[in-house]
Design a protein around this motif. Structure first.
Motif, PDB file in Angstrom:
ATOM      1  N   ILE A   1     -12.186   2.250 -13.630  1.00  0.00           N
ATOM      2  CA  ILE A   1     -12.040   2.822 -14.968  1.00  0.00           C
ATOM      3  C   ILE A   1     -12.610   4.226 -15.074  1.00  0.00           C
ATOM      4  CG2 ILE A   1     -11.931   0.600 -16.170  1.00  0.00           C
ATOM      5  CD1 ILE A   1     -14.758   1.095 -17.137  1.00  0.00           C
ATOM      6  N   THR A   2     -13.263   4.707 -14.029  1.00  0.00           N
ATOM      7  CA  THR A   2     -13.863   6.038 -14.149  1.00  0.00           C
ATOM      8  C   THR A   2     -13.175   7.089 -13.281  1.00  0.00           C
ATOM      9  OG1 THR A   2     -15.473   5.495 -12.453  1.00  0.00           O
ATOM     10  CG2 THR A   2     -16.144   5.162 -14.726  1.00  0.00           C
ATOM     11  N   ASP A   3     -11.987   6.774 -12.747  1.00  0.00           N
ATOM     12  CA  ASP A   3     -11.237   7.794 -12.018  1.00  0.00           C
ATOM     13  C   ASP A   3     -10.937   8.938 -12.965  1.00  0.00           C
ATOM     14  OD1 ASP A   3     -11.249   6.366  -9.756  1.00  0.00           O
ATOM     15  OD2 ASP A   3      -9.139   5.787  -9.782  1.00  0.00           O
ATOM     16  N   PHE A   4     -11.021  10.119 -12.515  1.00  0.00           N
ATOM     17  CA  PHE A   4     -10.756  11.363 -13.268  1.00  0.00           C
ATOM     18  C   PHE A   4     -11.684  11.538 -14.465  1.00  0.00           C
ATOM     19  CE2 PHE A   4      -6.471   9.150 -12.949  1.00  0.00           C
ATOM     20  CZ  PHE A   4      -6.261   9.470 -11.642  1.00  0.00           C
ATOM     21  N   VAL A   5     -12.772  10.790 -14.524  1.00  0.00           N
ATOM     22  CA  VAL A   5     -13.627  10.887 -15.709  1.00  0.00           C
ATOM     23  C   VAL A   5     -14.884  11.683 -15.399  1.00  0.00           C
ATOM     24  CG1 VAL A   5     -14.998   9.606 -17.382  1.00  0.00           C
ATOM     25  CG2 VAL A   5     -12.820   8.706 -16.634  1.00  0.00           C
ATOM     26  N   GLU A   6     -15.242  12.534 -16.314  1.00  0.00           N
ATOM     27  CA  GLU A   6     -16.489  13.273 -16.210  1.00  0.00           C
ATOM     28  C   GLU A   6     -17.060  13.286 -17.612  1.00  0.00           C
ATOM     29  OE1 GLU A   6     -17.161  17.629 -14.764  1.00  0.00           O
ATOM     30  OE2 GLU A   6     -15.754  16.621 -13.417  1.00  0.00           O
ATOM     31  N   LEU A   7     -18.322  12.948 -17.755  1.00  0.00           N
ATOM     32  CA  LEU A   7     -18.894  12.938 -19.097  1.00  0.00           C
ATOM     33  C   LEU A   7     -19.225  14.366 -19.507  1.00  0.00           C
ATOM     34  CD1 LEU A   7     -21.361   9.916 -19.255  1.00  0.00           C
ATOM     35  CD2 LEU A   7     -19.042  10.080 -20.119  1.00  0.00           C
ATOM     36  N   PRO A   8     -18.667  14.833 -20.602  1.00  0.00           N
ATOM     37  CA  PRO A   8     -18.985  16.192 -21.032  1.00  0.00           C
ATOM     38  C   PRO A   8     -20.403  16.274 -21.584  1.00  0.00           C
ATOM     39  CG  PRO A   8     -17.543  15.143 -22.617  1.00  0.00           C
ATOM     40  CD  PRO A   8     -17.738  14.169 -21.504  1.00  0.00           C
ATOM     41  N   ARG A   9     -20.914  17.481 -21.681  1.00  0.00           N
ATOM     42  CA  ARG A   9     -22.251  17.656 -22.220  1.00  0.00           C
ATOM     43  C   ARG A   9     -22.263  17.162 -23.665  1.00  0.00           C
ATOM     44  NH1 ARG A   9     -24.324  23.465 -20.965  1.00  0.00           N
ATOM     45  NH2 ARG A   9     -23.572  22.881 -18.915  1.00  0.00           N
TER      46      ARG A   9
END
Lengths: 194, 196
Positions: free
Chosen positions: A125-133
């Motif tokens: 579920i976290t492919d291509f995911v980056e948590l923004p600031r």
């Protein structure tokens, strides 16, 4: 016989091949849904709680399908159930491998351990995911906690599941901690004449 | 044992050198076929839960109408469609006109999103396209004589996906309407560049 398509196979005769979809579609759908939740709720805590609640509802429906399809899976006690979640559930449903460890000390004779951790590196579920600031508090994987909690609740085990390590936040692996609160044993035989 | 290894290594090296000398280097493994696949039921339940959340919240809250809820679902679909097209159109020539873009949606996009191609495509060549899928995946669990609202709810995300997909291909539709008389047979009417 062996060439017969999975769709024609009589249900229940053997482990049917699960229909699969590409992980991309699944990841993107989940991501878009989380974004919409962030847009709708005012605080990140509310989003985390909602992800957990949604997961629990998914888990309670998923467990039926899981138990019907995966024959030979044992869920009699917490240890075997946690083991099935990690080794069979993650593999057959999410297509990734996970392992169980860090069992708690057995509290008293016969009851077995009451806490353990599930470790996995690949998280579909976290492919291509980056948590923004600004969203460091978001527990993106909370839905998995909810799913496990909801699924085990259906088989009488009340557990709490929390994210201990999250690769989105820079950890070297993912870790979910399961703690058994209560195991309501089913009573047999049921009384028919009630 | 050792001999075979050496020979095979040299052949590989030679092939790699040959590939590098001539046109562009061999393309990386196809990005569209992601190695990890999830069980379809996970996606089904996720979609069902998303629909439940966005369609049935705040029943007591009078100022959210059901069309607002549908818009939320379409917004989710839009993002999915947009991102999915970007992924499945990688390395392929960009569609040159509306018809080309719609054809791409009917084949590549549809199979990435819904597991098969569109069954029928009709157009009046003036910007109206009718896409028919006689066994739409997202409706396969909807009973044939179900209340229209049930199917309608399940079609909000796909409608958004179609809008997002076309927007990503450079032909944002002016309207997408969906009609479903007997699930899982569904018809999308897409208007591009004409008044809705």
């Amino acid at each position: 016989m062996s060439a017969r398509g999975a769709s024609n196979a009589p249900r229940g005769s053997q482990l049917p091949a699960q229909e699969k979809v590409s992980n991309e579609l699944f990841t993107l759908t989940y991501g878009a849904m989380v974004r919409q939740l962030l847009h709708d709720f005012e605080t990140v805590e509310e989003v985390n709680a909602e992800l957990d609640a949604m997961g629990a509802r998914i888990g309670s429906r998923l467990v039926d399908d899981f138990l019907a399809n995966a024959q030979g899976v044992r869920c009699a006690d917490f240890k075997s159930a946690a083991d099935s979640v990690a080794r069979v559930g993650f593999r057959s449903l999410l297509g990734v491998t996970a392992r169980v460890g860090a069992w708690s000390e057995t509290s008293d004779a016969g009851s077995g351990p009451s806490a353990c951790s599930i470790y996995f590196e690949e998280n579909p579920i976290t492919d291509f995911v980056e948590l923004p600031r600004g969203l460091e508090e978001l527990s993106y994987c909370n839905v998995l906690c909810g799913v496990i909690r909801g699924a085990l609740e259906q088989i009488g085990m009340h557990v709490t599941v929390v994210v201990v390590k999250d690769m989105l936040k820079g950890a070297d692996g993912n870790e979910l901690r399961l703690t058994l609160k209560e195991h309501a044993a089913e009573t047999y035989p049921f009384k028919d004449d009630d | 044992m050792t001999d075979t290894t050496t020979t095979s290594t040299t052949t590989v090296a030679a092939a790699a050198a040959g590939g590098g000398a001539a046109p562009p280097p061999p393309p990386p493994p196809p990005a569209t076929s992601s190695p990890v696949q999830v069980a379809e039921i996970c996606l089904d339940l996720l979609l069902a839960e998303t629909e439940r959340h966005f369609m049935h919240r705040d029943v007591q809250n009078a100022n959210t109408s059901s069309s607002d809820d549908a818009k939320h679902l379409q917004a989710i679909g839009y993002r999915v469609g947009y991102a999915l097209v970007e992924r499945c159109s990688r390395g392929k020539p960009r569609p040159t006109d509306k018809l080309d873009a719609v054809k791409f949606v009917c084949k590549d996009f549809w199979s990435a999103a819904f597991g098969k191609n569109v069954d029928h495509l009709r157009t009046n060549h003036r910007g109206v396209f009718v896409l028919q899928d006689t066994s739409f995946r997202n409706l396969r669990h909807v009973p044939q004589h179900a209340n229209n609202d049930v199917a309608n709810e399940r079609l909000q995300i796909p409608t958004g996906m179609l809008q997002g997909a076309l927007a990503a291909l450079g032909v944002p539709p002016t309207s997408v309407e969906v009609e479903c008389n007997s699930p899982p047979d569904v018809t999308f009417t897409v208007k591009i560049g004409v008044a809705p």
